[in-house]
Write a protein that holds these residues in place. Sequence first.
Motif, PDB file in Angstrom:
ATOM      1  N   ALA A   1      43.759  44.518   6.903  1.00 11.25           N
ATOM      2  CA  ALA A   1      43.930  45.939   7.225  1.00 11.25           C
ATOM      3  C   ALA A   1      42.575  46.614   7.426  1.00 11.25           C
ATOM      4  O   ALA A   1      42.399  47.435   8.341  1.00 11.25           O
ATOM      5  CB  ALA A   1      44.707  46.632   6.119  1.00 11.25           C
ATOM      6  N   ALA A   2      41.608  46.260   6.579  1.00  5.55           N
ATOM      7  CA  ALA A   2      40.267  46.836   6.726  1.00  5.55           C
ATOM      8  C   ALA A   2      39.637  46.406   8.053  1.00  5.55           C
ATOM      9  O   ALA A   2      38.970  47.203   8.732  1.00  5.55           O
ATOM     10  CB  ALA A   2      39.384  46.417   5.561  1.00  5.55           C
ATOM     11  N   SER A   3      39.866  45.148   8.440  1.00  3.13           N
ATOM     12  CA  SER A   3      39.326  44.662   9.705  1.00  3.13           C
ATOM     13  C   SER A   3      39.939  45.408  10.884  1.00  3.13           C
ATOM     14  O   SER A   3      39.234  45.790  11.836  1.00  3.13           O
ATOM     15  CB  SER A   3      39.585  43.165   9.855  1.00  3.13           C
ATOM     16  OG  SER A   3      38.944  42.432   8.822  1.00  3.13           O
ATOM     17  N   LEU A   4      41.255  45.644  10.823  1.00  4.10           N
ATOM     18  CA  LEU A   4      41.904  46.416  11.889  1.00  4.10           C
ATOM     19  C   LEU A   4      41.351  47.828  11.952  1.00  4.10           C
ATOM     20  O   LEU A   4      41.158  48.394  13.041  1.00  4.10           O
ATOM     21  CB  LEU A   4      43.416  46.445  11.676  1.00  4.10           C
ATOM     22  CG  LEU A   4      44.174  45.140  11.954  1.00  4.10           C
ATOM     23  CD1 LEU A   4      45.653  45.316  11.636  1.00  4.10           C
ATOM     24  CD2 LEU A   4      43.996  44.737  13.417  1.00  4.10           C
TER      25      LEU A   4
ATOM     26  N   ALA B   1      30.831  38.678  13.659  1.00  2.00           N
ATOM     27  CA  ALA B   1      31.146  38.756  12.227  1.00  2.00           C
ATOM     28  C   ALA B   1      32.645  38.649  11.980  1.00  2.00           C
ATOM     29  O   ALA B   1      33.085  37.971  11.038  1.00  2.00           O
ATOM     30  CB  ALA B   1      30.603  40.054  11.649  1.00  2.00           C
ATOM     31  N   LEU B   2      33.443  39.287  12.807  1.00  2.00           N
ATOM     32  CA  LEU B   2      34.900  39.220  12.641  1.00  2.00           C
ATOM     33  C   LEU B   2      35.419  37.809  12.912  1.00  2.00           C
ATOM     34  O   LEU B   2      36.364  37.346  12.248  1.00  2.00           O
ATOM     35  CB  LEU B   2      35.572  40.230  13.569  1.00  2.00           C
ATOM     36  CG  LEU B   2      35.404  41.704  13.161  1.00  2.00           C
ATOM     37  CD1 LEU B   2      35.884  42.629  14.262  1.00  2.00           C
ATOM     38  CD2 LEU B   2      36.170  41.996  11.864  1.00  2.00           C
TER      39      LEU B   2
ATOM     40  N   PRO C   1      40.022  38.619  15.147  1.00  2.00           N
ATOM     41  CA  PRO C   1      39.949  39.666  16.169  1.00  2.00           C
ATOM     42  C   PRO C   1      40.652  39.317  17.468  1.00  2.00           C
ATOM     43  O   PRO C   1      40.905  40.204  18.296  1.00  2.00           O
ATOM     44  CB  PRO C   1      38.442  39.812  16.397  1.00  2.00           C
ATOM     45  CG  PRO C   1      37.893  38.461  16.109  1.00  2.00           C
ATOM     46  CD  PRO C   1      38.746  37.900  15.006  1.00  2.00           C
ATOM     47  N   GLY C   2      40.968  38.044  17.685  1.00  2.00           N
ATOM     48  CA  GLY C   2      41.649  37.664  18.915  1.00  2.00           C
ATOM     49  C   GLY C   2      40.843  38.047  20.155  1.00  2.00           C
ATOM     50  O   GLY C   2      39.622  37.890  20.207  1.00  2.00           O
ATOM     51  N   PHE C   3      41.556  38.599  21.159  1.00  4.13           N
ATOM     52  CA  PHE C   3      40.900  38.973  22.418  1.00  4.13           C
ATOM     53  C   PHE C   3      40.038  40.236  22.291  1.00  4.13           C
ATOM     54  O   PHE C   3      39.390  40.622  23.261  1.00  4.13           O
ATOM     55  CB  PHE C   3      41.946  39.177  23.520  1.00  4.13           C
ATOM     56  CG  PHE C   3      42.614  37.906  23.952  1.00  4.13           C
ATOM     57  CD1 PHE C   3      41.886  36.879  24.536  1.00  4.13           C
ATOM     58  CD2 PHE C   3      43.979  37.726  23.770  1.00  4.13           C
ATOM     59  CE1 PHE C   3      42.494  35.713  24.929  1.00  4.13           C
ATOM     60  CE2 PHE C   3      44.600  36.561  24.166  1.00  4.13           C
ATOM     61  CZ  PHE C   3      43.857  35.544  24.752  1.00  4.13           C
TER      62      PHE C   3
END
Length: 377
Positions: free
Chosen positions: A50-53, A87-88, A104-106
């Motif tokens: 959630a933090a990454s999003l 980093a992600l 992170p995908g695309f």
Amino acid sequence: MPRVSPSPAAVAVEDRLFRALAVLRLVVLANVVVLTVVRSGDVERPAAAAASLAVMTLWTGFAIWAYGEARRRTPALLVADLALAVALLLATPWVMRGDAGSLPGFWVIGALVAWAIHYRWVGGLVAGALLAAADLARQDVDRSDYGNAFLLVIGGAILGFMCQSLQEMATERDQAERAAAVAAERARLARAVHDGVLQVLALVQRRGRELGGEAAELGRLAGEQEGELRRLIRAQDAVVAGADDTVDLGAALVQLESRPGVTVSTPGTPVELSAGTARELVAAAQACLDNVHRHVGEDAPAWVLLQAFPDRVEVSVRDAGPGIPAGRLDAAAADGRLGVAESIRGRVADLGGTADLVTGSFGTEWELVVPRLGSGA
């Protein structure tokens, strides 16, 4: 990473490309949000996911704003953009389970495209290589993973090359439009000269011969100027086929040695320039030599030196006369005598170059510097 200062036309193309990238960033952000929800069962640390999003959402909004103006597209911004994407990718094994795919995908495509737009093919290659390395480092590599990494590298370079080509074509079109506008204005001025100045010069020439004495010399000079103006008018009115052809500037300058006292030194290899640029440079050098002839002496020695560099050419014209007194050029311009300003500085400025003057008791030297268009990007 050094970058050649782009033309206004290239900046305009870059602005449009970054506006398109803003839309792409929103699309890939929506994609990663949906994928994370769908793969929620594969998330090992939901709070970190959630933090990454949240970070990706905030950065997307900031990046769209930051890339919106050319002055904010600094190296620090592009490095931060790419560093966050890397980093992600590296954080994926800590947040996701097994082979769930990257976190992170695309979304990382945003940084790749930004580097390709701003730093062209080199930037696309560098960004693609770093993202590919990070993607491979986070997992056990198989054939599919290698293929994805290869696509990142080659795709980044190709995208950068395409962005570079678009900017170069816009620059060339802008230069062509400006050249056409200049040619049209010169043709208009030529018609005005033909209707007024030439008739006056012809009258002075005729009356000078009739009166004799000093007036005859004045008439002779008027006749020379009339002939020169007519030659320029014919050159402007003619539609020259192959106007974009290149010529050897050195060979053109060597012809100046037909003037008394003139010595020309050029490189051993041809110095290719567009015909129009070479013609204007030779005309500027002729104007420098005319000043030597007029103010130092008809047979006074003068030296013309041509130097060629990858991004520019330099033509220096030097004499050993007494030099130009301080304030004389400014006084001449104030009196309306703009020979130096127009024949030398004006010509070189029209080519995007500079004309620097050094003068003193040792003599006078003009240094004419003109960029070689298309020499590098």
